[in-house]
Design a protein around this motif. Structure first.
Motif, mmCIF file in Angstrom:
data_model
loop_
_atom_site.group_PDB
_atom_site.id
_atom_site.type_symbol
_atom_site.label_atom_id
_atom_site.label_comp_id
_atom_site.label_asym_id
_atom_site.label_seq_id
_atom_site.Cartn_x
_atom_site.Cartn_y
_atom_site.Cartn_z
ATOM 1 N N LEU A 163 0.828 -1.194 0.000
ATOM 2 C CA LEU A 163 0.000 0.000 0.000
ATOM 3 C C LEU A 163 0.869 1.253 0.000
ATOM 4 O O LEU A 163 0.581 2.221 -0.712
ATOM 5 N N CYS A 223 1.831 2.158 -3.218
ATOM 6 C CA CYS A 223 0.699 2.583 -4.040
ATOM 7 C C CYS A 223 0.245 4.011 -3.772
ATOM 8 O O CYS A 223 -0.293 4.672 -4.653
ATOM 9 N N ILE A 224 0.433 4.458 -2.525
ATOM 10 C CA ILE A 224 -0.174 5.731 -2.151
ATOM 11 C C ILE A 224 0.215 6.863 -3.080
ATOM 12 O O ILE A 224 -0.613 7.674 -3.463
ATOM 13 N N CYS A 264 1.348 6.533 -6.204
ATOM 14 C CA CYS A 264 1.411 6.243 -7.635
ATOM 15 C C CYS A 264 0.150 6.580 -8.411
ATOM 16 O O CYS A 264 0.161 6.665 -9.628
ATOM 17 N N GLY A 265 -0.952 6.781 -7.704
ATOM 18 C CA GLY A 265 -2.182 7.089 -8.418
ATOM 19 C C GLY A 265 -2.795 5.863 -9.052
ATOM 20 O O GLY A 265 -3.905 5.877 -9.538
ATOM 21 N N CYS A 266 -2.068 4.787 -9.038
ATOM 22 C CA CYS A 266 -2.565 3.497 -9.507
ATOM 23 C C CYS A 266 -3.240 3.581 -10.863
ATOM 24 O O CYS A 266 -4.343 3.089 -11.065
ATOM 25 N N LEU A 267 -2.563 4.205 -11.783
ATOM 26 C CA LEU A 267 -3.132 4.283 -13.120
ATOM 27 C C LEU A 267 -2.718 3.069 -13.942
ATOM 28 O O LEU A 267 -3.189 2.865 -15.035
ATOM 29 N N SER A 268 -1.855 2.270 -13.354
ATOM 30 C CA SER A 268 -1.435 1.074 -14.079
ATOM 31 C C SER A 268 -1.904 -0.184 -13.369
ATOM 32 O O SER A 268 -1.399 -0.540 -12.317
ATOM 33 N N LEU A 269 -2.868 -0.810 -13.951
ATOM 34 C CA LEU A 269 -3.370 -2.030 -13.336
ATOM 35 C C LEU A 269 -2.297 -3.106 -13.285
ATOM 36 O O LEU A 269 -2.253 -3.917 -12.379
ATOM 37 N N LEU A 329 -1.578 -3.898 -5.054
ATOM 38 C CA LEU A 329 -2.865 -3.981 -4.359
ATOM 39 C C LEU A 329 -3.955 -4.457 -5.296
ATOM 40 O O LEU A 329 -4.828 -5.229 -4.919
ATOM 41 N N TYR A 330 -3.885 -3.965 -6.513
ATOM 42 C CA TYR A 330 -4.891 -4.357 -7.486
ATOM 43 C C TYR A 330 -4.638 -5.758 -8.018
ATOM 44 O O TYR A 330 -5.488 -6.358 -8.630
#
Lengths: 147, 147
Positions: free
Chosen positions: A109, A112-113, A115-120, A125-126
């Motif tokens: 996590l 991830c915080i 990174c914006g998680c724009l990359s699946l 986490l995803y």
DNA sequence: CTAATTTCTAAAGTTAACTTGAGATCAAGG
DNA sequence: CCTTGATCTCAAGTTAACTTTAGAAATTAG
């Protein structure tokens, strides 16, 4: 009066509802004697059994597993020191495992915080590698605790 | 074909059962459009919403709470970086709390392993100060996670 | 175009861990 | 002895998170 504790007494001592104690009986967690009138009579050791159950439940153990552990204990006596050491040690192991799993998740996590998680593809986490889809109906095991 | 993903596609992508995805819809977690035949059509962002749900569930969050979090996100778009940072940060806080609770429990247990727990008064495990008896029927919250 | 899949809806079933309710009996206080 | 209050049993209800089933309509494969 000296013949043991009533279910109400036990309820008062443990904080459990009377209905819960009866329910536990159907699951083999306690096995009280009966008096002449058919009322349940518990011994002091039963307070401990129930306290043990409550402790185990706060640790997230399902009743069935707790009942299994208790099978190994004498029915109407308090657990011996050896009994208790065996049980508490096995608890210790499970708690360790849970802490490790959570710590691992926290690390992911943290990554991830920002990174914006724009990359699946790249998000841990995803993309949990260990999601085992439980079979059948009923509530899901939230904590992945079994095993 | 370019009109979006079918529920089967989404199921294949996420690993969730088709029935689970429909179920989530009734709980406001996804809100797909419909094609002419009345079949659900999902967008790419829905894969993320569902992955998010799965991740949150492995953390032990109840669906209702997850749905709450998702209300704050745009319905048919992927969450923005700000959205995600807000959510993941709040996750981080909850994970920290759980690790702390477990570590505390482990310490208590360590003190108990050798003691044989013959004293109800002095045993921390047998006397958890924070057992809040949940009200009403239904499964108990095993992890004491809410709040 | 037809057969095989998928999907649709709505209702009912499942599991865990209990609770609630009904009607009857037991126990304890005055 | 009589009246509360506690217990008893058994059945049914509750919550969460889904699954299963059934019959019908849409899609896709051949």
């Amino acid at each position: 009066m000296a013949t043991g504790l009533s279910i109400g007494d036990l309820s008062a001592r443990t904080g459990l509802a009377v209905s819960a104690i009866r329910f536990y009986e159907t699951h083999g967690i306690v096995a009280p004697l009966r008096n002449d009138g058919g009322h349940r009579r518990y011994g002091r050791a039963d307070i401990r059994r129930l306290s043990f159950v409550m402790a185990a439940q706060t640790l997230g153990f399902p009743l069935a597993e707790i009942a299994e552990h208790l099978k190994g204990l004498p029915a109407h006596k308090a657990p011996s020191k050896a009994d208790w050491t065996r049980i508490s040690t096995s608890f210790r192991v499970k708690i360790d495992a849970r802490i490790a799993a959570l710590t691992d998740l926290r690390e992911k996590l943290d990554g991830c915080i920002g990174c914006g998680c724009l990359s699946l593809q790249s998000c841990a986490l995803y993309n949990p590698q260990d999601v085992k889809g439980s079979e059948g109906a009923g509530p899901r095991n939230l904590t992945g605790l079994d095993g």
